[in-house]
Design a protein around this motif. Structure first.
Motif, PDB file in Angstrom:
ATOM      1  N   SER A 152       0.842  -1.194   0.000  1.00 38.19           N
ATOM      2  CA  SER A 152       0.000   0.000   0.000  1.00 38.19           C
ATOM      3  C   SER A 152       0.877   1.243   0.000  1.00 38.19           C
ATOM      4  O   SER A 152       1.952   1.253   0.613  1.00 38.19           O
ATOM      5  CB  SER A 152      -0.902   0.024   1.238  1.00 38.19           C
ATOM      6  OG  SER A 152      -1.783  -1.071   1.251  1.00 38.19           O
ATOM      7  N   CYS A 153       0.389   2.263  -0.663  1.00 33.32           N
ATOM      8  CA  CYS A 153       1.057   3.569  -0.695  1.00 33.32           C
ATOM      9  C   CYS A 153      -0.003   4.590  -0.299  1.00 33.32           C
ATOM     10  O   CYS A 153      -0.893   4.914  -1.109  1.00 33.32           O
ATOM     11  CB  CYS A 153       1.595   3.847  -2.085  1.00 33.32           C
ATOM     12  SG  CYS A 153       2.223   5.520  -2.348  1.00 33.32           S
ATOM     13  N   ALA A 154       0.073   5.054   0.930  1.00 27.88           N
ATOM     14  CA  ALA A 154      -0.930   5.979   1.455  1.00 27.88           C
ATOM     15  C   ALA A 154      -0.408   7.408   1.397  1.00 27.88           C
ATOM     16  O   ALA A 154       0.707   7.687   1.843  1.00 27.88           O
ATOM     17  CB  ALA A 154      -1.276   5.609   2.892  1.00 27.88           C
ATOM     18  N   ALA A 155      -1.227   8.281   0.860  1.00 25.47           N
ATOM     19  CA  ALA A 155      -0.852   9.689   0.751  1.00 25.47           C
ATOM     20  C   ALA A 155      -1.485  10.491   1.878  1.00 25.47           C
ATOM     21  O   ALA A 155      -2.615  10.223   2.286  1.00 25.47           O
ATOM     22  CB  ALA A 155      -1.301  10.244  -0.582  1.00 25.47           C
ATOM     23  N   SER A 156      -0.756  11.478   2.353  1.00 24.79           N
ATOM     24  CA  SER A 156      -1.310  12.419   3.325  1.00 24.79           C
ATOM     25  C   SER A 156      -0.827  13.823   2.973  1.00 24.79           C
ATOM     26  O   SER A 156       0.253  13.997   2.400  1.00 24.79           O
ATOM     27  CB  SER A 156      -0.914  12.050   4.755  1.00 24.79           C
ATOM     28  OG  SER A 156       0.487  12.057   4.904  1.00 24.79           O
ATOM     29  N   GLY A 157      -1.651  14.799   3.301  1.00 21.16           N
ATOM     30  CA  GLY A 157      -1.290  16.190   3.030  1.00 21.16           C
ATOM     31  C   GLY A 157      -1.571  16.655   1.617  1.00 21.16           C
ATOM     32  O   GLY A 157      -1.350  17.826   1.301  1.00 21.16           O
ATOM     33  N   PHE A 158      -2.042  15.765   0.761  1.00 19.01           N
ATOM     34  CA  PHE A 158      -2.410  16.144  -0.597  1.00 19.01           C
ATOM     35  C   PHE A 158      -3.386  15.105  -1.135  1.00 19.01           C
ATOM     36  O   PHE A 158      -3.521  14.013  -0.581  1.00 19.01           O
ATOM     37  CB  PHE A 158      -1.191  16.272  -1.517  1.00 19.01           C
ATOM     38  CG  PHE A 158      -0.526  14.962  -1.860  1.00 19.01           C
ATOM     39  CD1 PHE A 158       0.345  14.342  -0.985  1.00 19.01           C
ATOM     40  CD2 PHE A 158      -0.788  14.337  -3.083  1.00 19.01           C
ATOM     41  CE1 PHE A 158       0.951  13.138  -1.301  1.00 19.01           C
ATOM     42  CE2 PHE A 158      -0.183  13.140  -3.409  1.00 19.01           C
ATOM     43  CZ  PHE A 158       0.682  12.532  -2.517  1.00 19.01           C
ATOM     44  N   THR A 159      -4.051  15.446  -2.237  1.00 25.34           N
ATOM     45  CA  THR A 159      -5.014  14.541  -2.849  1.00 25.34           C
ATOM     46  C   THR A 159      -4.333  13.705  -3.905  1.00 25.34           C
ATOM     47  O   THR A 159      -3.916  14.206  -4.956  1.00 25.34           O
ATOM     48  CB  THR A 159      -6.178  15.335  -3.457  1.00 25.34           C
ATOM     49  OG1 THR A 159      -6.805  16.093  -2.423  1.00 25.34           O
ATOM     50  CG2 THR A 159      -7.195  14.392  -4.086  1.00 25.34           C
ATOM     51  N   LEU A 160      -4.239  12.415  -3.633  1.00 31.45           N
ATOM     52  CA  LEU A 160      -3.542  11.503  -4.517  1.00 31.45           C
ATOM     53  C   LEU A 160      -4.210  11.414  -5.888  1.00 31.45           C
ATOM     54  O   LEU A 160      -3.553  11.166  -6.888  1.00 31.45           O
ATOM     55  CB  LEU A 160      -3.484  10.128  -3.839  1.00 31.45           C
ATOM     56  CG  LEU A 160      -2.703   9.019  -4.478  1.00 31.45           C
ATOM     57  CD1 LEU A 160      -2.037   8.172  -3.417  1.00 31.45           C
ATOM     58  CD2 LEU A 160      -3.616   8.175  -5.330  1.00 31.45           C
ATOM     59  N   ALA A 161      -5.507  11.656  -5.943  1.00 30.98           N
ATOM     60  CA  ALA A 161      -6.251  11.510  -7.194  1.00 30.98           C
ATOM     61  C   ALA A 161      -5.730  12.419  -8.297  1.00 30.98           C
ATOM     62  O   ALA A 161      -5.960  12.152  -9.475  1.00 30.98           O
ATOM     63  CB  ALA A 161      -7.731  11.791  -6.942  1.00 30.98           C
TER      64      ALA A 161
END
Length: 125
Positions: free
Chosen positions: A21-30
């Protein structure tokens, strides 16, 4: 904090499976293409796969085609890498990275601008 965090690595026997898994935080990965890269001991970093936004495509290095599948869940702000039929030569540190989605083929680009710290995948024979 703007960051990518990988998880899901581990030790598995040849032929087994793992899901990273690669989880993003602080920005919208989409809004970004996301790539998975790996680096084995004593070797350079290799692009493994990437996924563009809005179903505009996925790309794989030849050595993982038919075994690895990249997907994204924008609601969870996460990208996944399903790895099946693992081989000892897949052993490496796997990292994800984000890329502004301007490029037709996201796999061989130098413009990745945010990287995770990586997760170790070890495949025993």
């Amino acid at each position: 904090e703007v960051q990518l965090v990988e998880s899901g690595g581990g030790l598995v026997q040849a032929g087994g499976s793992l899901r990273l898994s690669c989880a993003a935080s602080g920005f919208t990965l989409a809004g970004y293409a996301i790539g998975w890269f790996r680096q084995a001991p004593g070797k350079g970093r290799e692009g493994v796969t990437c996924i563009r936004t809005n179903n505009r495509g996925t790309y794989y290095v030849d050595s993982v085609k038919g075994r690895f599948t990249i997907s994204r869940d924008n609601a969870k702000n996460t990208v996944y890498l399903q790895m099946n039929s693992l081989k000892p030569e897949d052993t490496a540190v796997y990292s994800c990275a984000r890329l502004p989605d301007y490029y037709t083929n996201c796999l061989f680009r130098n413009e990745y601008n945010l990287w995770g710290q990586g997760t170790q995948v070890s495949v025993s024979s």
